[in-house]
Design a protein around this motif. Structure first.
Motif, mmCIF file in Angstrom:
data_model
loop_
_atom_site.group_PDB
_atom_site.id
_atom_site.type_symbol
_atom_site.label_atom_id
_atom_site.label_comp_id
_atom_site.label_asym_id
_atom_site.label_seq_id
_atom_site.Cartn_x
_atom_site.Cartn_y
_atom_site.Cartn_z
ATOM 1 N N ALA A 288 -5.205 -0.439 -9.120
ATOM 2 C CA ALA A 288 -4.311 -0.847 -8.035
ATOM 3 C C ALA A 288 -3.373 -1.956 -8.498
ATOM 4 N N ASP B 24 0.830 -1.207 0.000
ATOM 5 C CA ASP B 24 0.000 0.000 0.000
ATOM 6 C C ASP B 24 0.868 1.263 0.000
ATOM 7 N N THR C 12 0.907 2.741 -5.122
ATOM 8 C CA THR C 12 -0.518 2.418 -5.175
ATOM 9 C C THR C 12 -1.338 3.695 -5.201
#
Length: 468
Positions: free
Chosen positions: A232, A172, A176
């Motif tokens: 993503a 993350d 991202t």
């Protein structure tokens, strides 16, 4: 054995690198004017493969197709879905963000990029590119892929495993946020682009720390776009699960080479039976430590050696993304920090110790190249590299393996182009018309190489080996 294989279908989002640098920047490529049409172009290649009634030389039925990696560009879930639908069949909307319109450099008004719908006299139009009303609307329109009509397998590449094909993934992380968020950088100075190019090419920023700083320093210059979670990054586990999804099985096989064993072990390499006396081995040559060049971990190298020994009575064809010369990256895998990484020369030495190896088939370099390799076992095998589907001439390759019954084996290599018409009708913005335009734009892309097709000895050939 008769097989068709090829590599990458999608290309990058580092558009700002176009200023002041070549179109190809190491393995991270600056924006191309035909980039919005990669899905249409890939479908046209599937259509051509489906139209083949047999192998070009022997006429034998085609056994399977293999992709040799970089099936996606930006390690994005949306691109992975497009790839799997292209291969297995389905409807695809090649767009993210606002479903009603294209959002990107081609409607930015920047003269640096081809503005097909606008009156802007951009750099590419000055070089002869056309004004095409309705182009961007047509480019994001839903298209249909028939899917391959033969079994297909998948090999992983660095663009499938690493954000932008070169940065170590941090889950993350800011990469991202950049992918799914509402800001997009489209323009930097030539000097800044050159510095970023050097960082990427020389592997001086494998974890993207300085790239992060670069983005933060340009936050105010970014254009607003519609956020989209489908952009993503996907993990290796996501990649395998997607291949195992029954929705993408097509004509099969289930998993397209990958299995639940790969999920359990956290690996992306496998072996499969091509025929009674031939096996295929698909390697994962991506280095998770970052950078676009590849290598093999010690565990995978031992597995490769063991698999070849256990199948010594079968001929073997090896598949990978990287070539032997581009496996020079020995950064440690963060998930396996104590495992040594091995170069392409070490892989060549291992393969050379097995008399059953016939060929090492790969991609990565975007160029047709065929290289003979002598072995320590007194034999030889061929390394067969095929150009990318994104750069002209956008070819796949058919490989036919036949026993000549005289103590030799022949590998015939025949290049195949897409089904798109050779003549471009600029008024035809149908799926077929856009596929034709994709090829013509790629041929005329400023800075594009005219040598990627390779020399005659790298294209349609008969490669002869003595039987072991």
């Amino acid at each position: 054995m008769t097989a068709i294989y090829g590599g990458r279908a999608y290309e990058p989002q580092v558009e700002a690198l176009k200023k002041g640098v070549d179109v190809v920047v190491a393995d991270v490529h600056a924006w191309r004017p035909h980039e919005a049409l990669t899905v249409q172009g890939a479908i046209a290649l599937v259509e051509r493969i489906n139209a083949l009634r047999g192998a070009p030389v022997t006429g034998a039925p085609l056994h399977f197709a293999m992709t040799t990696g970089d099936n996606t560009d930006n390690n994005a879930k949306s691109e992975l879905e497009w790839f799997l639908k292209i291969m297995s069949g389905g409807r695809i909307t090649p767009n993210t963000g606002d479903p009603r319109q294209y959002e990107g450099v081609q409607n930015s008004g920047l003269k640096l990029y081809w503005q097909p719908d606008a009156a802007v006299r951009d750099t590419d139009k000055q070089a002869g590119f056309p004004h095409l009303d309705g182009f961007l609307k047509a480019a994001i329109r839903e298209v249909q892929s028939p899917g391959l009509n033969l079994p297909w397998y998948s090999t992983v590449g660095n663009h499938d495993s690493l954000p932008m094909g070169c940065y170590a993934s941090h889950g993350d992380s800011y990469l991202t946020e950049l992918a799914v968020g509402g800001k997009k950088l489209m323009n930097v100075t030539a000097a800044e682009a050159q510095r970023l190019q050097t960082l990427i090419k020389k592997a001086r920023d494998p974890e993207g720390v300085r790239y992060h700083d670069f983005l933060k320093s340009h936050a105010r210059a970014m254009r607003s776009v519609t956020p989209d979670e489908s952009r993503a990054p996907f993990t290796p586990t996501d990649y395998i699960k997607a291949h195992l999804d029954p929705a993408y099985r097509g004509i099969g096989p289930a998993g397209h080479g990958y299995s639940s064993a790969n999920l359990d072990a956290g690996t992306q390499y496998y072996a499969f039976r091509i025929s009674d006396d031939v096996i295929g081995i698909s390697l994962d040559t991506t280095d998770a430590g970052g950078h676009y060049e590849g290598s093999l971990g010690a565990g995978q190298l031992k597995w490769l050696d063991r698999t070849l020994r256990e199948n010594k009575d079968s001929y073997a064809v090896i598949f990978s993304h990287h070539t032997s010369k581009t496996m020079t990256n020995t950064r440690r895998d963060p998930a396996r920090p104590y495992e040594r990484r091995h170069t392409g020369q070490e892989v060549l030495a291992l393969l050379g110790g097995h008399r059953n190896v016939l060929a090492w088939v790969n991609g990565h370099i975007h160029k047709n190249v065929i290289t003979p390799h002598a072995t320590s076992a007194g034999g030889s095998f061929w390394e067969i590299s095929t150009a990318s589907h994104v750069d002209y001439p956008q070819l796949a390759r058919v490989i036919e393996l036949t026993d000549n019954k005289d103590g030799t084996i022949s590998l015939f290599t025949t290049l195949v182009e897409s089904s798109a018409p050779h003549r471009t009708d600029f008024s035809d913005l149908s799926q077929t018309g856009l596929a034709a335009l994709y090829r013509e734009l790629s041929l005329n892309a400023p800075g594009a190489s005219t040598t990627l097709g390779g020399d005659p000895e790298d294209r349609n050939t008969e490669l002869v080996l003595k039987k072991g």
